[in-house]
Enzyme design. Structure first.
Site, PDB file in Angstrom:
ATOM      1  N   TRP A 190       0.910  -1.184  -0.008  1.00  0.00           N
ATOM      2  CA  TRP A 190       0.059  -0.038  -0.070  1.00  0.00           C
ATOM      3  C   TRP A 190       0.804   1.066  -0.021  1.00  0.00           C
ATOM      4  O   TRP A 190       1.774   1.352   0.932  1.00  0.00           O
ATOM      5  CB  TRP A 190      -1.070  -0.144   1.336  1.00  0.00           C
ATOM      6  CG  TRP A 190      -2.028   1.304   1.254  1.00  0.00           C
ATOM      7  CD1 TRP A 190      -2.846   1.785   0.487  1.00  0.00           C
ATOM      8  CD2 TRP A 190      -2.077   1.931   2.625  1.00  0.00           C
ATOM      9  NE1 TRP A 190      -3.332   2.654   0.855  1.00  0.00           N
ATOM     10  CE2 TRP A 190      -2.995   2.820   2.157  1.00  0.00           C
ATOM     11  CE3 TRP A 190      -1.762   1.685   3.993  1.00  0.00           C
ATOM     12  CZ2 TRP A 190      -3.453   3.705   3.341  1.00  0.00           C
ATOM     13  CZ3 TRP A 190      -2.198   2.437   4.715  1.00  0.00           C
ATOM     14  CH2 TRP A 190      -3.144   3.441   4.533  1.00  0.00           C
ATOM     15  N   ASP A 226      -1.111  -6.011   8.839  1.00  0.00           N
ATOM     16  CA  ASP A 226      -1.996  -4.947   8.609  1.00  0.00           C
ATOM     17  C   ASP A 226      -3.385  -5.760   8.290  1.00  0.00           C
ATOM     18  O   ASP A 226      -3.251  -6.635   6.995  1.00  0.00           O
ATOM     19  CB  ASP A 226      -1.308  -4.160   7.594  1.00  0.00           C
ATOM     20  CG  ASP A 226      -2.331  -3.052   7.219  1.00  0.00           C
ATOM     21  OD1 ASP A 226      -3.394  -2.750   7.760  1.00  0.00           O
ATOM     22  OD2 ASP A 226      -2.023  -2.264   6.151  1.00  0.00           O
ATOM     23  N   LYS A 283     -13.248  -0.671   5.458  1.00  0.00           N
ATOM     24  CA  LYS A 283     -13.876  -1.808   4.483  1.00  0.00           C
ATOM     25  C   LYS A 283     -15.060  -2.707   4.847  1.00  0.00           C
ATOM     26  O   LYS A 283     -16.250  -2.651   4.052  1.00  0.00           O
ATOM     27  CB  LYS A 283     -12.650  -2.291   3.958  1.00  0.00           C
ATOM     28  CG  LYS A 283     -11.659  -1.538   3.404  1.00  0.00           C
ATOM     29  CD  LYS A 283     -11.967  -0.658   2.276  1.00  0.00           C
ATOM     30  CE  LYS A 283     -10.464   0.257   1.505  1.00  0.00           C
ATOM     31  NZ  LYS A 283      -9.706   0.670   2.187  1.00  0.00           N
TER      32      LYS A 283
END
Length: 412
Positions: A140, A221, A257
């Site tokens: 990311w 993560d 999300k």
């Protein structure tokens, strides 16, 4: 003297920063007037009509909250106590030894980004063995500045194989084996962003063995729990495997999300510790890190997430909705694959579209192809060919597949 001398501005030497690549995609999309335009850069779920989606469980949780007539007082520095308990239970599992032994130090965070930043600062200040963190290549885009600004040195380990559009597992293993002992290693728990490529369960076991052998510290993560496969338990497999094998871990969680709480900024950071006494000491230092950073976290998103996680009827409805979102994305993968291979006979190997998981997919499209798609077909994505599968739906996927096929064939 008719001229006035203006003093040079204090900020005249500040250079213009580079534009954010994803925000640039969105700006180009917004300025495009073509009705066929498609934005595949945004990292947020869209429904079958291409619209933002507020979960029914979230709406019901907000009704519960409103009915309780809550105040707007400050939260404690580490946030709503119940959300840290319920977030760690969701991640580690109700049968996890650290969870049941009260040895998971945790704090509410400003979504996943905040959790990573807190974790980076904690490691920079207290991890005694190394100030180096290894990130997968690619990762990311925000990971590097987050950890660099936290005071850690950022290095990379091989992850994505451009030739196979899959996992470079041999390169990954070699780089972790060559990393200095006791370095920190960042691992995407599921739905790797940006590639959508995850290790298999057996590969995760091998990674765990290498991490243990090299005494690396795993920092997970987990931004997509439930959103990748449709199962919160399946998506936590890697984290729970590492914990069950005796690793101490760090974890960044986000509810952006999987609950659609993008703008509410709800998340958590946690560390497994040796015992409740060590947990208390770690949490005392997390408070010292957080206090000058932002004092205390937002209230409303935490209340929503906690209401869902703590009420069985809402939890069940939420899990069904998360599975529905995941299933829609999986169905788009299947349909895109069929359109590219069967309908349009697109040159190349496209199995990766189906084997990748989660919101994002690395298509294998080249920068010239993505440029042509933007200029000639009004389809916007990052130049590396990453797309958000959530941007595809029954109304635009045929046009997208046809356009991609033309771009690959050079006939767009």
């Amino acid at each position: 003297m008719g001229r006035t001398c203006r003093a040079a501005s204090t900020w005249s030497n500040v250079p213009a920063g580079p534009p954010d690549p994803i925000l640039g995609v969105t700006e180009a999309f917004k300025s495009d007037k073509d009705p066929r335009k498609i934005n595949l850069g945004v990292g947020a779920y869209r429904d079958g009509d291409g619209k933002p989606y507020v979960l029914t469980s979230v709406k019901k949780a907000e009704e519960v909250i409103r009915a309780s007539n809550p105040d707007k007082e400050y939260l404690p520095i580490t946030g709503l106590p119940d959300i840290t308990k319920n977030a760690t239970k969701l991640a580690y599992g109700m049968h996890s030894a650290p969870f049941n032994e009260n040895s998971v130090a945790a704090t509410q965070s400003i979504s996943g980004t905040g959790a990573l930043r807190i974790g980076g600062a904690f490691f920079a200040r207290f991890y005694p063995h190394s100030k180096v963190i290894y990130l997968p290549v690619p990762s990311w885009g925000n990971h590097t500045p987050i950890f660099r600004d936290s005071g850690l040195e950022v290095r990379g380990y091989r992850y994505f194989d451009k030739q196979t559009v899959g996992l470079d597992f041999e390169g990954l293993k070699e780089d972790l084996k060559n990393a200095p002992e006791q370095s920190i290693v960042l691992l995407h728990a599921c739905a790797h962003n940006p590639t959508g490529v995850d290790p298999t369960p057996s590969q995760w076991k091998e990674i765990s063995d290498i991490v243990k052998e090299k005494k690396l510290f795993p920092f997970f993560d987990m931004a997509y729990q439930g959103f990748a496969s449709g199962s919160t338990d399946r998506d936590a497999l890697a984290l729970r495997l590492f914990v069950s094998e005796g690793h101490h871990v760090a974890l960044a969680q986000s509810f952006a999300k999987n609950m659609g709480l993008y703008g509410e900024r709800a998340g958590a950071f946690s560390l497994t510790t040796a015992d409740p006494e060590e947990k208390a000491r770690v949490e005392s230092q997390l408070k010292i890190i957080i206090r000058p950073m932002y004092s205390n976290p937002p209230l409303h998103g935490a209340r929503i997430a906690n209401t869902i996680l703590s009420r069985p009827e809402l939890y069940g409805e939420w899990e069904a909705e998360v599975k529905g979102m995941a299933d829609r994305i999986i169905s788009m993968r299947e349909r895109l694959y069929n359109e590219l291979t069967k309908t349009h006979k697109t040159p190349g190997e496209w199995c990766h579209i189906k084997s990748q998981i989660g919101m994002f997919s690395f298509t294998g499209l080249t920068p010239p192809q993505t440029k042509a798609l933007a200029e000639r077909a009004h389809i916007y994505m990052t130049s590396d060919g990453r797309i958000s599968m959530a941007g595809l739906n029954g109304k635009n996927i045929d046009y997208f597949a046809e356009s991609v096929s033309h771009a690959v064939k050079g006939t767009l």
